[in-house]
Design an enzyme around this catalytic site. Structure first.
Site: not given
Length: 374
Positions: A265, A269, A278
């Site tokens: 990805r 998100h 993160y």
């Protein structure tokens, strides 16, 4: 493969491990190409380009307040587009919320974008193309997909179901229950797990001790395979085989398959997420060489199916297609009363009071007074 192609394939860092693959990072053929017509190959590429253009426009629309929270697909176009092309048109697709390519491959109705704008009527547009409404509850759609497959089996219908979900879904109870039923009852099911390396902020290795996600199928008595999810031809071949197995099976027994598409990805998100909290941007660098769009474009060029003019025409067509869907979706008129519908079988007095109060305010001031200024 030319010497230059071989050198490119050898120097690109492969972050995927042992996966089934047809195309190298440079579009060179390194595996068995599925038997597809030239037109189908071009259509798969065209749908992938459309998916990426839709992604760019959808993120922009969300930032402008014109649609709600959106899940980006950049980097994962190949898996949802090619998987859908490997199905029959009447094989229902159950998807999570990121597999926009499945909808685009089925025709891309304007109602789809309207659904992201909050119009429940968008569900009807998906039903018309045998795509079940997007699912926000992680893995909650998987038991429904298995149930539909069981119904097809009971009725002797020559149909299968294809369910998409992310790697994070494999940590949910619904995933295990659904696959257990599929294995016990030999349902005509294809499960496509999009392992994009992150379940929101949790890396794959922190949510399961299994070396792969595909091997989880062994616990339920059927096959699991790993495929390069950024290689549209590899995904097509894997889903085509799984669909054949689900449809015909062996020894009078239908067989489900779990396909782990290994991919990355590139974006957040969702538009409500900040991936810099993160992961480092450099985490995605090894994956950029495997981007599905330039790989498929390079393959088409090598096969003599595309040149600069054709590629530019496809990009313009994708842009026009997305623009037309946006224009049509924004013509949908919302009814404020819809937010109160289907909440209870019998509307409670307090909710009815709120409904009447809102509608009275709308009547006094008009709908425009309740819309955010852009």
């Amino acid at each position: 493969m030319s010497d230059a192609d071989a050198e490119t394939s050898e120097t690109a860092v492969d972050p995927m491990g042992d996966v089934r693959r047809v195309l190298g990072p440079d579009g060179a053929v390194v595996g068995d190409v599925p038997d597809l017509s030239d037109e189908r190959l071009l259509t798969i590429y065209r749908d992938m380009v459309t998916a990426r253009r839709f992604d760019e426009r959808a993120v922009s629309l969300q930032r402008q307040g014109r649609i709600g929270t959106y899940s980006a697909i950049e980097g994962q176009e190949a898996s949802s587009v090619a998987a859908t092309h490997a199905l029959r048109d009447d094989d229902p697709v159950f998807y999570q919320y990121r597999e926009h390519g499945a909808v685009i491959a089925r025709g891309f109705p304007a109602e789809y974008l309207a659904y992201w704008m909050g119009h429940e009527s968008g569900t009807a547009g998906l039903a018309d193309i045998d795509v079940f409404p997007l699912n926000i509850g992680i893995a909650a759609h998987l038991p429904h997909a298995v149930g539909a497959a069981m119904a097809f089996d009971y009725r002797d219908e020559d149909r299968i179901t294809c369910a998409h979900f992310g790697d994070g879904a494999t940590s949910e109870g619904d995933f295990h229950e659904a696959l257990n039923f599929a294995g016990v009852f030999d349902t005509p099911s294809v499960f496509v797990c999009h392992n994009n390396q992150w379940a929101i902020s949790i890396p794959r290795e922190d949510q399961t001790a299994s070396p792969t996600l595909a091997q989880k199928a062994e616990a339920y008595g059927f096959e699991g395979v790993r495929v390069d999810g950024m290689d549209p031809l590899a995904v097509y071949a894997a889903v085509e085989e799984a669909a054949q197995q689900a449809r015909n099976g062996t020894d009078d027994s239908l067989r489900p398959t779990l396909i782990e598409t290994v991919e990355y990805r590139f974006g957040a998100h969702t538009t409500a997420d900040d991936p810099s909290a993160y992961r480092d941007d450099a985490d995605g660098d090894p994956w950029r060489a495997w981007d599905p769009l330039p790989r498929m474009e390079a393959f088409l060029r090598k096969q003599g199916l595309a040149d600069d003019d054709r590629i530019e025409a496809i990009r313009e067509e994708a842009n026009d297609r997305v623009a037309a869907v946006i224009d049509e979706a924004e013509r949908f008129e919302g009814d404020p009363a819809d937010m109160f519908a289907d909440v209870y079988a019998e509307t409670p007095a307090e909710l009815e009071r709120q409904r009447e109060s809102l509608l009275a305010a709308v009547e006094r001031h008009g709908k425009d007074a309740f819309l955010r200024e852009e």
